[in-house]
Motif scaffolding. Sequence first.
Motif, PDB file in Angstrom:
ATOM      1  N   VAL A  78       0.854  -1.210   0.192  1.00 52.00           N
ATOM      2  CA  VAL A  78       0.100  -0.165  -0.006  1.00 52.00           C
ATOM      3  C   VAL A  78       0.866   1.202  -0.248  1.00 52.00           C
ATOM      4  CG1 VAL A  78      -1.640   1.474   1.678  1.00 52.00           C
ATOM      5  CG2 VAL A  78      -1.913  -1.203   1.189  1.00 52.00           C
ATOM      6  N   PHE A  79       1.980   1.216   0.807  1.00 54.39           N
ATOM      7  CA  PHE A  79       2.758   2.476   0.942  1.00 54.39           C
ATOM      8  C   PHE A  79       3.727   2.869  -0.213  1.00 54.39           C
ATOM      9  CE2 PHE A  79       3.139   2.362   6.100  1.00 54.39           C
ATOM     10  CZ  PHE A  79       1.941   2.445   6.224  1.00 54.39           C
ATOM     11  N   SER A  80       4.102   1.603  -1.085  1.00 54.11           N
ATOM     12  CA  SER A  80       4.798   1.954  -2.122  1.00 54.11           C
ATOM     13  C   SER A  80       3.826   2.242  -3.305  1.00 54.11           C
ATOM     14  CB  SER A  80       5.576   0.613  -2.534  1.00 54.11           C
ATOM     15  OG  SER A  80       4.727  -0.536  -3.006  1.00 54.11           O
ATOM     16  N   LYS A  81       2.766   1.939  -3.291  1.00 50.44           N
ATOM     17  CA  LYS A  81       1.905   2.356  -4.249  1.00 50.44           C
ATOM     18  C   LYS A  81       1.314   3.731  -4.256  1.00 50.44           C
ATOM     19  CE  LYS A  81      -0.087   1.310  -8.129  1.00 50.44           C
ATOM     20  NZ  LYS A  81       0.689   1.114  -9.493  1.00 50.44           N
ATOM     21  N   ARG A  82       1.045   4.063  -2.962  1.00 49.41           N
ATOM     22  CA  ARG A  82       0.765   5.605  -2.660  1.00 49.41           C
ATOM     23  C   ARG A  82       1.911   6.431  -3.018  1.00 49.41           C
ATOM     24  NH1 ARG A  82      -0.634   5.971   2.985  1.00 49.41           N
ATOM     25  NH2 ARG A  82      -2.530   4.698   2.402  1.00 49.41           N
ATOM     26  N   ALA A  83       3.014   6.057  -2.480  1.00 48.83           N
ATOM     27  CA  ALA A  83       4.372   6.815  -2.925  1.00 48.83           C
ATOM     28  C   ALA A  83       4.716   7.156  -4.153  1.00 48.83           C
ATOM     29  CB  ALA A  83       5.711   5.894  -2.259  1.00 48.83           C
ATOM     30  N   GLU A  84       4.217   6.411  -5.167  1.00 52.74           N
ATOM     31  CA  GLU A  84       4.258   6.446  -6.606  1.00 52.74           C
ATOM     32  C   GLU A  84       3.875   7.740  -7.081  1.00 52.74           C
ATOM     33  OE1 GLU A  84       3.325   3.755 -10.767  1.00 52.74           O
ATOM     34  OE2 GLU A  84       1.763   3.927  -9.102  1.00 52.74           O
ATOM     35  N   LEU A  85       2.705   8.412  -6.618  1.00 49.47           N
ATOM     36  CA  LEU A  85       2.360   9.660  -6.913  1.00 49.47           C
ATOM     37  C   LEU A  85       3.423  10.983  -6.791  1.00 49.47           C
ATOM     38  CD1 LEU A  85      -1.388   9.202  -5.649  1.00 49.47           C
ATOM     39  CD2 LEU A  85      -0.521   9.144  -8.181  1.00 49.47           C
ATOM     40  N   TYR A  86       4.219  10.443  -5.693  1.00 48.70           N
ATOM     41  CA  TYR A  86       4.786  11.682  -5.043  1.00 48.70           C
ATOM     42  C   TYR A  86       6.336  11.524  -5.338  1.00 48.70           C
ATOM     43  CZ  TYR A  86       0.378  12.380  -3.034  1.00 48.70           C
ATOM     44  OH  TYR A  86      -0.952  12.497  -2.942  1.00 48.70           O
ATOM     45  N   GLY A 112       3.758   6.726   5.193  1.00 45.83           N
ATOM     46  CA  GLY A 112       3.035   5.697   4.146  1.00 45.83           C
ATOM     47  C   GLY A 112       2.724   6.733   2.982  1.00 45.83           C
ATOM     48  N   TYR A 113       3.362   8.007   2.846  1.00 45.87           N
ATOM     49  CA  TYR A 113       3.214   9.052   1.942  1.00 45.87           C
ATOM     50  C   TYR A 113       1.630   9.635   2.002  1.00 45.87           C
ATOM     51  CZ  TYR A 113       7.188  10.485  -0.316  1.00 45.87           C
ATOM     52  OH  TYR A 113       8.492  10.990  -0.972  1.00 45.87           O
ATOM     53  N   LYS A 114       1.157   9.355   2.987  1.00 50.03           N
ATOM     54  CA  LYS A 114      -0.211   9.820   3.369  1.00 50.03           C
ATOM     55  C   LYS A 114      -0.454  11.416   3.478  1.00 50.03           C
ATOM     56  CE  LYS A 114      -4.695   8.169   5.515  1.00 50.03           C
ATOM     57  NZ  LYS A 114      -5.253   9.288   5.856  1.00 50.03           N
ATOM     58  N   TRP A 143      -6.225  29.571  10.185  1.00 50.17           N
ATOM     59  CA  TRP A 143      -7.819  29.517   9.606  1.00 50.17           C
ATOM     60  C   TRP A 143      -7.606  29.267   8.325  1.00 50.17           C
ATOM     61  CZ3 TRP A 143     -11.594  31.869   7.204  1.00 50.17           C
ATOM     62  CH2 TRP A 143     -12.977  31.558   7.318  1.00 50.17           C
ATOM     63  N   TRP A 144      -6.930  29.584   7.652  1.00 51.44           N
ATOM     64  CA  TRP A 144      -7.236  29.412   5.950  1.00 51.44           C
ATOM     65  C   TRP A 144      -6.537  27.915   5.689  1.00 51.44           C
ATOM     66  CZ3 TRP A 144     -10.178  32.586   3.406  1.00 51.44           C
ATOM     67  CH2 TRP A 144     -10.460  33.937   4.170  1.00 51.44           C
ATOM     68  N   MET A 145      -5.513  27.439   6.100  1.00 55.83           N
ATOM     69  CA  MET A 145      -4.951  26.331   5.567  1.00 55.83           C
ATOM     70  C   MET A 145      -4.004  25.707   6.605  1.00 55.83           C
ATOM     71  SD  MET A 145      -1.981  28.063   3.175  1.00 55.83           S
ATOM     72  CE  MET A 145      -3.256  28.981   2.235  1.00 55.83           C
ATOM     73  N   ASP A 146      -3.393  24.361   6.350  1.00 57.16           N
ATOM     74  CA  ASP A 146      -2.393  23.799   7.170  1.00 57.16           C
ATOM     75  C   ASP A 146      -1.455  23.484   5.944  1.00 57.16           C
ATOM     76  OD1 ASP A 146      -0.863  22.340   8.498  1.00 57.16           O
ATOM     77  OD2 ASP A 146      -2.202  21.273   9.737  1.00 57.16           O
ATOM     78  N   GLU A 147      -0.370  24.019   5.495  1.00 56.83           N
ATOM     79  CA  GLU A 147       0.698  23.686   4.446  1.00 56.83           C
ATOM     80  C   GLU A 147       1.302  22.473   4.869  1.00 56.83           C
ATOM     81  OE1 GLU A 147       1.008  27.479   1.914  1.00 56.83           O
ATOM     82  OE2 GLU A 147       2.470  27.311   3.604  1.00 56.83           O
ATOM     83  N   ARG A 148       1.251  21.969   6.060  1.00 60.29           N
ATOM     84  CA  ARG A 148       1.932  20.564   6.232  1.00 60.29           C
ATOM     85  C   ARG A 148       1.103  19.723   5.527  1.00 60.29           C
ATOM     86  NH1 ARG A 148       1.480  19.806  12.425  1.00 60.29           N
ATOM     87  NH2 ARG A 148      -0.657  20.644  12.002  1.00 60.29           N
ATOM     88  N   LEU A 149       0.048  19.848   5.172  1.00 57.15           N
ATOM     89  CA  LEU A 149      -0.744  18.878   4.389  1.00 57.15           C
ATOM     90  C   LEU A 149      -0.459  18.926   2.812  1.00 57.15           C
ATOM     91  CD1 LEU A 149      -4.141  18.894   6.306  1.00 57.15           C
ATOM     92  CD2 LEU A 149      -2.065  17.532   6.638  1.00 57.15           C
ATOM     93  N   ASP A 150       0.205  19.851   2.519  1.00 58.81           N
ATOM     94  CA  ASP A 150       0.732  20.044   0.907  1.00 58.81           C
ATOM     95  C   ASP A 150       1.917  18.975   0.719  1.00 58.81           C
ATOM     96  OD1 ASP A 150       1.818  20.658  -1.492  1.00 58.81           O
ATOM     97  OD2 ASP A 150       1.437  22.901  -1.085  1.00 58.81           O
ATOM     98  N   PRO A 151       1.542  17.887   0.026  1.00 51.66           N
ATOM     99  CA  PRO A 151       2.754  17.204   0.145  1.00 51.66           C
ATOM    100  C   PRO A 151       4.020  17.451  -0.617  1.00 51.66           C
ATOM    101  CG  PRO A 151       0.969  16.350  -1.325  1.00 51.66           C
ATOM    102  CD  PRO A 151       0.581  17.660  -0.566  1.00 51.66           C
ATOM    103  N   TYR A 152       3.774  18.326  -1.467  1.00 49.86           N
ATOM    104  CA  TYR A 152       4.886  19.074  -2.453  1.00 49.86           C
ATOM    105  C   TYR A 152       5.672  20.025  -1.695  1.00 49.86           C
ATOM    106  CZ  TYR A 152       2.260  16.802  -6.012  1.00 49.86           C
ATOM    107  OH  TYR A 152       1.313  15.849  -6.753  1.00 49.86           O
ATOM    108  N   LYS A 153       4.886  20.900  -1.074  1.00 51.44           N
ATOM    109  CA  LYS A 153       5.763  22.181  -0.147  1.00 51.44           C
ATOM    110  C   LYS A 153       6.372  21.472   1.008  1.00 51.44           C
ATOM    111  CE  LYS A 153       5.119  26.799   1.390  1.00 51.44           C
ATOM    112  NZ  LYS A 153       4.335  27.943   1.528  1.00 51.44           N
ATOM    113  N   ALA A 154       5.611  20.410   1.589  1.00 54.11           N
ATOM    114  CA  ALA A 154       6.133  20.039   2.869  1.00 54.11           C
ATOM    115  C   ALA A 154       7.343  19.047   2.513  1.00 54.11           C
ATOM    116  CB  ALA A 154       5.228  18.637   3.488  1.00 54.11           C
TER     117      ALA A 154
END
Length: 534
Positions: A78-86, A112-114, A143-154
Amino acid sequence: MLCLALAGGCGTRQSGGPQVNTPALIVSGDDASPLTRTEMAALKSTGQIDRNLPAEAMPDVARQYKYFLRKGRNTMSVFSKRAELYLAYSRKVFRSRGMPEELAYLAIVESGYKPDAKSPAGAAGAWQFMPYTGMKYGLNQDWWMDERLDPYKATEAAADYLQKLYGDFRDWPTAIAAYNAGEGKMSRAKEGTGGRNFFEVKARNHVLDSKAQLREETKQYVPRFLAVTKIMRNLPQLGFEPIHPDKAPGVLRFTVRPGTDLLAFSRACGLSWEEFSAYNQHHKRPVSSTERSCFVYVPARYERQATAFLRSPQANAYANWRPARVTTSADSWEKISRRCNVPVAQLQAANPGKHKLVAGATVLVPRAANMSATAVAALDAHNAGRGQSHEPRKARLKPGNARTAPLHGIAVAASRSHKLQPDETLYAVARKYKVSLRELQECNQIDNPDKVRAGCLLRIPGRAVASGEPAAGSSGGRVGKAGAARQTTYTVQHKDSLWNIARKHNVSVDDLKRWNKVDEKSLRAGTTLVVNLD
């Protein structure tokens, strides 16, 4: 608008302690089954980080490796397949900085690249940044965002942090351990044991007191990462489904202006809100921050639609809005609509799920909206004086047409008084004497009705002055002939804005602009503005 093509912190234990919201991965016992020749060859494979590992490191690496091949095999799949996107983008980030590309696999160990992974301790995102460390490395949380959840910027933030840790420890396994335990904890453990690197510190961990010792989580964190790295290099050989990061669906990064309508953006791209949100989990609202530009992601196949939308006027429909606190449960969307001349439907679209307003809640409203309890009470009193209910009937309030005219000044003839009784409200007194609540408050200089106590002697005002009607016994003041609008003037002060001037006088920003042929750019301290009070 900037568009960047993207190929399709750590559980960050910066404060110590387990924080990954994934299955427990510490191996508690050896698998008795021996490794096959192929599995042994993959275990012996090396890259930039696991080259020249000390012999004493290998037993723990082998145990973690066997866990992911046997009991944890499904988790690894599961983890390796999810990591494929990033992975393509993550590898590119590390490669561009001269760092080992296999560091991209650290997010597999973390989450697991979640992208929306969250831990009980407060870590969040694929790279599991804690709040403070995330902010330190440029990941906004508000209040607007949590950029820790941006996988690219993180990923970019993780590269910055790991680069800093490598500069501190000059050794990748030690830097990786510090990503998990925290740089302070790792530095103290290194100093206390005299170890030159993670493996020497781990071997001497017992000499430290219980508070200074590395946790079992950290002691197994580096072996786990090395085991995952060896498997990711050899997925097909080990019987896992191959992944092809370079062929993953492309994603485009757009830099959008403040106040971009994200719901309209998703529709322009032909995406449902759920589909759009899956690419933009760092955004908490259907509107982007009205305070700063930010990143938004869409599949590359929608580049034309996305670009056209962001160039259109409707993209920034919320640029002049702001988050504001609801000060009283007596407020409602209908009342806000009347105070700022914005349709109820548009207000509710910007605040999904908030059908009934409660005091203390934060909502997104136009900057010109006066959200004070006084403004709500004044509107209620104005409606009561006109024989209207507090909540206008829908037949009377049509989105886009409802507008509350500014309330008039009050002429007072205080010839009567009333002693406030227990359990009697100001509103009840106002109704008894057929005056508005605002008139009663102004006559008695009451700012907060909730602070008035029983026994207080209230002056009862004379009737309110209608537009153009002079008060009894007055010379008319600023009111002239019947029907003439009353006016006043205001001298602009330093740091004034049209919004706070409008709020002071209970008028709209649009009216101020129209009356004075002025806008925010041309507003200057010392300028005299005309304000129509009727």
